[in-house]
Design an enzyme around this catalytic site. Structure first.
Site, PDB file in Angstrom:
ATOM      1  N   ARG A   1      36.255  -0.427   5.243  1.00 48.33           N
ATOM      2  CA  ARG A   1      36.047  -0.901   6.527  1.00 48.33           C
ATOM      3  C   ARG A   1      35.463   0.099   7.711  1.00 48.33           C
ATOM      4  O   ARG A   1      34.749  -0.329   8.434  1.00 48.33           O
ATOM      5  CB  ARG A   1      37.293  -1.406   7.150  1.00 48.33           C
ATOM      6  CG  ARG A   1      37.985  -2.339   6.367  1.00 48.33           C
ATOM      7  CD  ARG A   1      39.311  -2.695   6.674  1.00 48.33           C
ATOM      8  NE  ARG A   1      39.643  -4.176   6.038  1.00 48.33           N
ATOM      9  CZ  ARG A   1      40.750  -4.797   6.020  1.00 48.33           C
ATOM     10  NH1 ARG A   1      41.876  -4.155   6.891  1.00 48.33           N
ATOM     11  NH2 ARG A   1      40.918  -5.855   5.324  1.00 48.33           N
TER      12      ARG A   1
ATOM     13  N   ALA B   1      57.342  -8.158   6.719  1.00 57.96           N
ATOM     14  CA  ALA B   1      58.285  -6.925   6.409  1.00 57.96           C
ATOM     15  C   ALA B   1      59.802  -7.447   6.838  1.00 57.96           C
ATOM     16  O   ALA B   1      60.784  -7.279   6.065  1.00 57.96           O
ATOM     17  CB  ALA B   1      57.778  -5.681   7.014  1.00 57.96           C
TER      18      ALA B   1
ATOM     19  N   SER C   1      37.556 -13.141   7.345  1.00 55.30           N
ATOM     20  CA  SER C   1      38.157 -12.360   6.316  1.00 55.30           C
ATOM     21  C   SER C   1      36.891 -11.526   5.519  1.00 55.30           C
ATOM     22  O   SER C   1      35.950 -11.958   5.541  1.00 55.30           O
ATOM     23  CB  SER C   1      38.712 -13.538   5.148  1.00 55.30           C
ATOM     24  OG  SER C   1      38.848 -12.773   4.168  1.00 55.30           O
TER      25      SER C   1
ATOM     26  N   ARG D   1      43.253   1.679   6.240  1.00 53.57           N
ATOM     27  CA  ARG D   1      44.052   0.907   5.351  1.00 53.57           C
ATOM     28  C   ARG D   1      43.014   0.180   4.387  1.00 53.57           C
ATOM     29  O   ARG D   1      42.125  -0.448   5.028  1.00 53.57           O
ATOM     30  CB  ARG D   1      44.997  -0.021   6.082  1.00 53.57           C
ATOM     31  CG  ARG D   1      45.555  -1.147   4.897  1.00 53.57           C
ATOM     32  CD  ARG D   1      46.513  -2.027   5.704  1.00 53.57           C
ATOM     33  NE  ARG D   1      45.994  -2.935   6.591  1.00 53.57           N
ATOM     34  CZ  ARG D   1      45.501  -3.830   6.399  1.00 53.57           C
ATOM     35  NH1 ARG D   1      45.058  -4.399   5.251  1.00 53.57           N
ATOM     36  NH2 ARG D   1      44.869  -4.858   7.322  1.00 53.57           N
TER      37      ARG D   1
ATOM     38  N   LEU E   1      49.774  -6.640   3.480  1.00 54.36           N
ATOM     39  CA  LEU E   1      50.816  -7.569   3.231  1.00 54.36           C
ATOM     40  C   LEU E   1      51.501  -7.001   2.039  1.00 54.36           C
ATOM     41  O   LEU E   1      52.770  -7.257   2.057  1.00 54.36           O
ATOM     42  CB  LEU E   1      49.975  -8.775   2.431  1.00 54.36           C
ATOM     43  CG  LEU E   1      49.113  -9.506   3.621  1.00 54.36           C
ATOM     44  CD1 LEU E   1      48.503 -10.668   3.047  1.00 54.36           C
ATOM     45  CD2 LEU E   1      49.866  -9.935   4.958  1.00 54.36           C
TER      46      LEU E   1
ATOM     47  N   GLY F   1      57.987 -10.783  10.728  1.00 57.29           N
ATOM     48  CA  GLY F   1      56.960 -10.961  10.020  1.00 57.29           C
ATOM     49  C   GLY F   1      57.357 -10.719   8.527  1.00 57.29           C
ATOM     50  O   GLY F   1      58.232 -10.853   8.086  1.00 57.29           O
TER      51      GLY F   1
HETATM   52  C1  LIG Z   1      43.349 -11.696  11.567  1.00 59.83           C
HETATM   53  C2  LIG Z   1      44.210 -10.880  10.428  1.00 59.83           C
HETATM   54  C3  LIG Z   1      43.951 -11.100   9.198  1.00 59.83           C
HETATM   55  C4  LIG Z   1      44.737 -10.013   8.311  1.00 59.83           C
HETATM   56  N1  LIG Z   1      44.451 -10.317   7.062  1.00 59.83           N
HETATM   57  C5  LIG Z   1      45.100  -9.341   6.059  1.00 59.83           C
HETATM   58  C6  LIG Z   1      44.925  -9.644   4.890  1.00 59.83           C
HETATM   59  O1  LIG Z   1      44.061 -10.375   4.195  1.00 59.83           O
HETATM   60  N2  LIG Z   1      45.611  -8.637   3.729  1.00 59.83           N
HETATM   61  C7  LIG Z   1      46.421  -7.936   4.496  1.00 59.83           C
HETATM   62  O2  LIG Z   1      47.051  -7.223   3.516  1.00 59.83           O
HETATM   63  N3  LIG Z   1      46.588  -7.811   5.519  1.00 59.83           N
HETATM   64  C8  LIG Z   1      45.909  -8.514   6.383  1.00 59.83           C
HETATM   65  N4  LIG Z   1      46.172  -8.346   7.826  1.00 59.83           N
HETATM   66  C9  LIG Z   1      47.291  -7.237   8.182  1.00 59.83           C
HETATM   67  C10 LIG Z   1      48.640  -8.011   8.147  1.00 59.83           C
HETATM   68  O3  LIG Z   1      48.620  -9.139   8.270  1.00 59.83           O
HETATM   69  C11 LIG Z   1      49.680  -7.280   9.094  1.00 59.83           C
HETATM   70  O4  LIG Z   1      49.543  -5.776   9.077  1.00 59.83           O
HETATM   71  C12 LIG Z   1      51.011  -7.481   8.534  1.00 59.83           C
HETATM   72  O5  LIG Z   1      51.096  -9.146   8.560  1.00 59.83           O
HETATM   73  C13 LIG Z   1      52.021  -7.090   9.852  1.00 59.83           C
HETATM   74  O6  LIG Z   1      53.214  -7.446   8.949  1.00 59.83           O
HETATM   75  P1  LIG Z   1      54.488  -7.047   9.894  1.00 59.83           P
HETATM   76  O7  LIG Z   1      55.872  -7.829   9.056  1.00 59.83           O
HETATM   77  O8  LIG Z   1      54.501  -5.540   9.723  1.00 59.83           O
HETATM   78  O9  LIG Z   1      54.520  -7.268  11.422  1.00 59.83           O
HETATM   79  P2  LIG Z   1      54.280  -8.902  12.108  1.00 59.83           P
HETATM   80  O10 LIG Z   1      53.768 -10.125  11.347  1.00 59.83           O
HETATM   81  O11 LIG Z   1      53.368  -8.558  13.326  1.00 59.83           O
HETATM   82  O12 LIG Z   1      55.622  -9.424  12.863  1.00 59.83           O
HETATM   83  C14 LIG Z   1      56.152  -8.706  13.774  1.00 59.83           C
HETATM   84  C15 LIG Z   1      57.492  -9.337  14.005  1.00 59.83           C
HETATM   85  O13 LIG Z   1      58.190  -8.698  14.906  1.00 59.83           O
HETATM   86  C16 LIG Z   1      58.554  -9.533  15.901  1.00 59.83           C
HETATM   87  N5  LIG Z   1      58.789  -8.569  17.257  1.00 59.83           N
HETATM   88  C17 LIG Z   1      57.711  -7.400  17.649  1.00 59.83           C
HETATM   89  N6  LIG Z   1      58.317  -6.802  18.859  1.00 59.83           N
HETATM   90  C18 LIG Z   1      59.424  -7.398  19.139  1.00 59.83           C
HETATM   91  C19 LIG Z   1      60.352  -7.036  20.015  1.00 59.83           C
HETATM   92  N7  LIG Z   1      60.276  -6.295  20.854  1.00 59.83           N
HETATM   93  N8  LIG Z   1      61.517  -8.079  19.911  1.00 59.83           N
HETATM   94  C20 LIG Z   1      61.797  -9.017  18.905  1.00 59.83           C
HETATM   95  N9  LIG Z   1      60.972  -9.362  18.380  1.00 59.83           N
HETATM   96  C21 LIG Z   1      59.606  -8.516  18.220  1.00 59.83           C
HETATM   97  C22 LIG Z   1      57.560 -10.732  16.346  1.00 59.83           C
HETATM   98  O14 LIG Z   1      58.250 -11.602  16.722  1.00 59.83           O
HETATM   99  C23 LIG Z   1      57.333 -10.920  14.836  1.00 59.83           C
HETATM  100  O15 LIG Z   1      58.320 -11.625  14.086  1.00 59.83           O
HETATM  101  C24 LIG Z   1      45.544  -9.104   8.820  1.00 59.83           C
HETATM  102  C25 LIG Z   1      45.725  -8.767  10.056  1.00 59.83           C
HETATM  103  C26 LIG Z   1      45.230  -9.700  10.969  1.00 59.83           C
HETATM  104  C27 LIG Z   1      45.180  -9.573  12.479  1.00 59.83           C
END
Ligand SMILES: Cc1cc2nc3c(=O)[nH]c(=O)nc-3n(C[C@H](O)[C@H](O)[C@H](O)COP(=O)(O)OP(=O)(O)OC[C@H]3O[C@@H](n4cnc5c(N)ncnc54)[C@H](O)[C@@H]3O)c2cc1C
Ligand code: FES
Lengths: 664, 254
Positions: free
Chosen positions: A356, A70, A310, A461, A467, A68
């Site tokens: 929120r 991060a 949103s 949050r 993001l 994702g």
């Molecule tokens: C509908 C929606 C809208 C949002 N809108 C906003 C916004 O407008 N602004 C904002 O700031 N935030 C927003 N958020 C929150 C934000 O999108 C997320 O918090 C953020 O993208 C999380 O990113 P991440 O990289 O931590 O994890 P994720 O993007 O969830 O990525 C997780 C990754 O880990 C991998 N993974 C997980 N477990 C395993 C495992 N056991 N083995 C191998 N791979 C694994 C997955 O394949 C994936 O690649 C929104 C969230 C949602 C649900």
């Protein structure tokens, strides 16, 4: 408290003892916050950390789990720096990670609008929005880095919205009184993720990152107290395989799906961090979960997930319910004076833009009181007609086009004709694995980024800040801090994957898979997930009480033991088997959900997304108890049949003094 | 509602595969097409049969995972809509619906309705990025991007990489996907330095995996993000210009 009673799940190999946890100190957990004035801490720290010289970086292998925002940003940047990176994701392409779905935008303290924004204000808003349950130093750093993120993303070609003069456009976003949110139509997460994914693809092409898709991490390997690798299962072939490295980075997202219905992607889960927790990593503040106020209400029992609209819509939308109970009239036949714009009424200063948690509870209040709208009476109206009259339909179209289409597709109703119906849904999880200022967990060599860690957002949050945090962690923080942990390992090879430490964990993973397939019970995995979700939502959702939590803590272990007696997982391990994938994730939710409830029970206060009905002000607002609970609750797993142990990291506020939040 | 599903079942990549017929009775018009499959799968598990494998994740039309050929049309009858956003109210009560995986040489079937689309990643790895290592960026507002340009780039960047374009193309070509990826970057000022090498590298990689475009325009018709084939024209133009540029550069070197 009832005794914690873990189910007789498959006997996992006993977790090897973790060496002296890096962060723990006699008087509690130590976040290792650098000295100095808050504005200088990050610069000072970068000077103080040990560095790995450029020629030596390629000698270090780093395993990154999760692609994702991060994980992709971290893997790409570590690759650019010259480290050897292994990237693992269960998705079929890094670009499909859940981050892709973020709609609204990303915050940055650029102050392009000349409206009084600054790093300090973003810092202050985030601490206050988080209801004074986040670390000041981390949040300040996040606000500082926010400006670099925008620069970085623009350089990568992220097509942010622009003004006619070619400059970047901004909007204000839930809970903020300044316009500091950058966006790319309603697809900001998609565009930011594509930027990070493209940078990652470049590193894959250059051979610095080795990519393993459709590969799920199922356990963490610890040797001599250090994280040395992970054990995975290939989702296509079922093969169990270990990956070893000098450090392991988990960027595996949030755990909202413990509630079954949430806005998260279907595959989002807690497995990676839960298994790491069972191997020794502390889980911090799991009860801090966020309910998002603007989702489409569930339409029927088949609902598989909820869709977020949103919350940028709250900039232009006015939220109301009919004043009359059980008013059956279509919304456009209800005259102005018979509508209750309850947020504007209760919070004149912030109106529809209250944070929120406040907006969500207010909606619940209206629906519980019997003023809900829609066929199931489970929503409130979000009305854009005032804004359409003010700025015209074209402008609204431009701002929210894809949201309007999405709404119409899902509900079959045209939001330009009738106001949208919305209701809160679980959306984001502030809790996660505990990390220090370097983003390292208490297990040396294990780093946690993005939504998977607990840092920065406290108990709630702010919109458009996830993001920002994911990208700050991945692009800027980890690449600068990881060297501190790696430098002392120079000259050591990664632990070979034929080491007994790996073999033991591999067989524990294979055993669990076999066990799930051998139960051959009568109920599907989804059935258990739904049941768990009901318990979590009813008893540990928007409003929690000691009574409801104790009930959940009694029910979850029963459901868990039924799972291990009666789950039906068809097919075999040696092929693509989605039921089997899901079974493992649900098994972990069934354990984790209990810890979440225990954390909620122990936190005898209301703060941010955690609302305990016993702790509220006279007008129903959250009531914090700073004298008792101004700490991070970090739980240690002490065995499958034992109470988790609580470690506390005290929170100190030097720059943003705790006050009871008021949005009136 | 009630529907009859005629679903492609295939155990593994090398298995023959065949259609199986299933009846689903309790269908609500508000259900999404994937929720219909959830119900079907619960039904199958109940009977002790393996559920149908299908890719899905966001269920919001943005991750590009879902990929079903519904009654011969990629993502089904509603235009501009991914499978996960298709709702049962678009079908008649009692309808028979045929569901197949994406079929293309470059997308081998993994199981049932799940295919391997990793060839798309190979195209992006070949050049679908701007070289901007973290930390090197200048202040964001120093780069002015006219709104029209940014909007056009965004139109291309909206691609979700689902592969419907390939599945719909009689030649199994990936022109629309590749063009969207290239033009997102080639239209922007930041993308100019690598513009010519990008188009050559990505198009050449595309051709290793996918068929050729013969202007059927089926791709545009099924694209859930309604990406325009104008981007293919822009890509072709860039490709031809790039060949001249490259030749000139090569000439200079020798
Ligand atoms: C509908 C929606 C809208 C949002 N809108 C906003 C916004 O407008 N602004 C904002 O700031 N935030 C927003 N958020 C929150 C934000 O999108 C997320 O918090 C953020 O993208 C999380 O990113 P991440 O990289 O931590 O994890 P994720 O993007 O969830 O990525 C997780 C990754 O880990 C991998 N993974 C997980 N477990 C395993 C495992 N056991 N083995 C191998 N791979 C694994 C997955 O394949 C994936 O690649 C929104 C969230 C949602 C649900
Ligand atoms: S499931 Fe993500 S686009 Fe359909």
């Amino acid at each position: 408290m009832t005794r914690l009673h873990w189910s007789p799940g498959p006997a996992a190999a006993p977790a090897p003892p973790v060496g002296k946890a890096a962060g723990s100190a006699a008087n509690g957990l130590n976040g290792r916050i650098p000295e100095g004035p808050i504005a200088d801490k990050w610069s000072n720290h970068k000077f103080d950390v040990k560095l790995v010289n450029p020629a030596n970086k390629r000698k270090f292998r780093i395993v990154v789990v999760g692609s994702g925002l991060a994980g992709a940003s971290a893997a790409a940047t570590l690759g650019e720096l010259g480290y050897a990176v292994t990237m693992i994701t269960f998705h079929d392409s890094p670009r499909r990670a859940h981050s892709i779905a973020a709609q609204g935008g990303i915050n940055a303290a650029k102050n392009y609008r000349n409206d009084g924004d600054s790093v300090h204000r973003l810092f202050y808003d985030t601490i206050k929005g988080g209801d004074y349950r986040a670390r000041e130093a981390n949040v300040y750093r996040l606000a500082e880095l926010s400006v670099n993120i925008i620069d970085q993303c623009v350089a990568q070609g992220v097509p942010f919205a622009r003004e006619y003069g070619g400059l970047l456009d901004n909007r204000s976003f839930g809970g903020a009184q300044v316009s500091r949110t950058f966006y790319a139509r309603g697809q900001t997460g998609q565009q930011l993720l594509l930027g990070a994914y493209q940078a990652l693809a470049r590193q894959v092409h250059l051979g610095n990152v080795e990519l393993h898709e459709r590969t799920e991490m199922l356990d963490l390997v610890i040797k001599d107290g250090r994280a040395v690798g992970v054990v995975t299962r290939n989702l296509v072939s079922g093969a169990v395989r270990s990956f070893s490295g000098h450090a392991v980075v988990l960027a595996t997202g949030g755990y909202s799906n413990v509630f079954f219905l949430s806005t998260n992607a279907m595959a989002s889960n807690v497995t990676a961090i839960w298994r790491a927790h069972k191997r020794g990593a502390y889980m911090a503040n799991p009860c801090f979960t966020q309910i998002h106020p603007t989702c489409i209400p569930a339409s029927d029992d088949f609902q598989s997930k909820l869709t977020l609209m949103s919350e940028s819509l709250r900039n232009d939308g006015r939220i109301w319910v009919p004043k009359e109970f059980g008013d059956e009239r279509p919304p456009n036949q209800i005259p102005e004076e018979e509508r209750d714009y309850y947020l504007e009424r209760r919070y004149p200063a912030f109106g529809n833009l209250v944070p929120r948690d406040v907006a969500s509870r207010a909606a619940k209040h209206e629906v519980d009181a019997g003023r809900g709208v829609g066929p199931q009476k489970n929503g409130v109206y979000l009305d854009l007609s005032t804004a359409i009259a003010r700025v015209g339909r074209d402008v609204i179209d431009e701002r929210y086009d894809n949201l309007m289409q999405m709404y119409e597709r899902i509900t079959g109703e045209d939001p330009y004709v009738a106001p949208m119906r919305i209701y809160p849904a679980v959306h984001y999880t502030m809790g996660g694995l505990w990390v220090d200022y370097n983003l390292m967990s208490n297990v040396p060599g294990l780093y946690v980024l993005g939504e998977a860690n607990f840092s920065d957002h406290g108990a709630n949050r702010l919109g458009a800040s996830a993001l920002m945090q994911g990208l700050a962690d991945g692009y800027f923080i980890l690449p600068n801090t990881i060297g501190d942990g790696l430098a002392p390992l120079l000259g050591e090879d990664p632990v070979p994957t034929d080491d007994p430490a790996f073999a033991e964990v591999e067989s524990a993973v294979s055993d669990q898979v076999k066990q799930m397939l051998s139960v051959k019970g009568t109920r599907s995995v989804d059935w258990f997930h739904r049941e768990l979700g009901k318990i979590m939502w009813d008893d540990c959702g928007m409003a929690r009480s000691a009574e409801s939590l104790e009930k959940a803590i009694a029910e979850i272990p029963e459901l868990r033991s039924e799972f291990w007696r009666n789950v039906r997982v068809l097919g075999e391990n040696e092929s693509f088997n989605q039921s089997l994938e899901k079974a493992g994730r649900v098994a972990d939710f069934l354990e984790f959900g209990e810890l979440l409830c225990r954390d909620a029970l122990h936190r005898e206060e209301s703060c941010g997304g955690h609302f305990r009905v016993e702790h509220q002000t006279e007008d129903g607002e959250a009531l914090r108890h700073d004298d008792e609970f101004s700490y991070v609750a970090a739980w240690e797993h002490t065995g499958d049949h034992a109470q988790p142990a609580l470690h506390k990291e005290a929170l100190e506020f030097e720059y943003a003094h705790p006050s009871q939040r008021s949005y009136k | 509602m009630k529907v009859t599903l005629n679903v492609w079942r295939q155990r593994s990549p090398n298995d023959g595969g065949s259609f199986q017929i299933y009846e689903v009775d309790e269908v609500s018009p508000d259900m999404s097409f994937l929720e219909l499959f959830d119900v079907l799968n619960e039904q199958l598990i109940e009977k002790g049969e393996e559920p149908v494998a299908f890719d899905h994740d966001c269920r919001e039309g943005i991750c590009g995972s879902c990929s079903m050929m519904i009654n011969g049309r990629a993502h089904g009858p509603e235009s501009g809509t991914a499978t996960c956003q298709l709702h049962m109210r678009k079908f008649e009560d009692g309808a028979t619906i045929t569901v197949e995986p994406w079929r293309a040489n470059a997308f081998p079937i993994i199981k049932d309705l799940v295919v391997d689309r990793s060839a798309f990643d190979r195209i992006v790895e070949a050049g679908g990025y701007i070289t901007a290592p973290t930390g090197t960026a200048s202040e964001a507002n120093l780069i002015l991007v006219p709104k029209e340009v940014s909007d056009a780039a965004m139109d291309a960047a909206a691609c979700i990489g689902c592969g419907a374009c390939v599945a719909a193309c009689p030649n199994g070509a990936a022109q629309l996907f590749t063009a969207a990826k290239i033009q997102h970057l080639n239209l922007l000022p930041q993308g100019q330095p690598e513009r010519w090498s990008r188009v050559i590298d990505m198009v050449d990689t595309m051709e290793e995996f996918f068929g050729s475009c013969t202007n059927h325009r089926e791709c545009e018709a099924v694209c859930p993000k309604e990406i325009s084939i104008d981007f293919i024209a822009l890509m072709n133009r860039d490709y031809i210009r790039a060949q001249f540029k490259q030749r000139r550069l090569t000439g200079q070197k020798s």
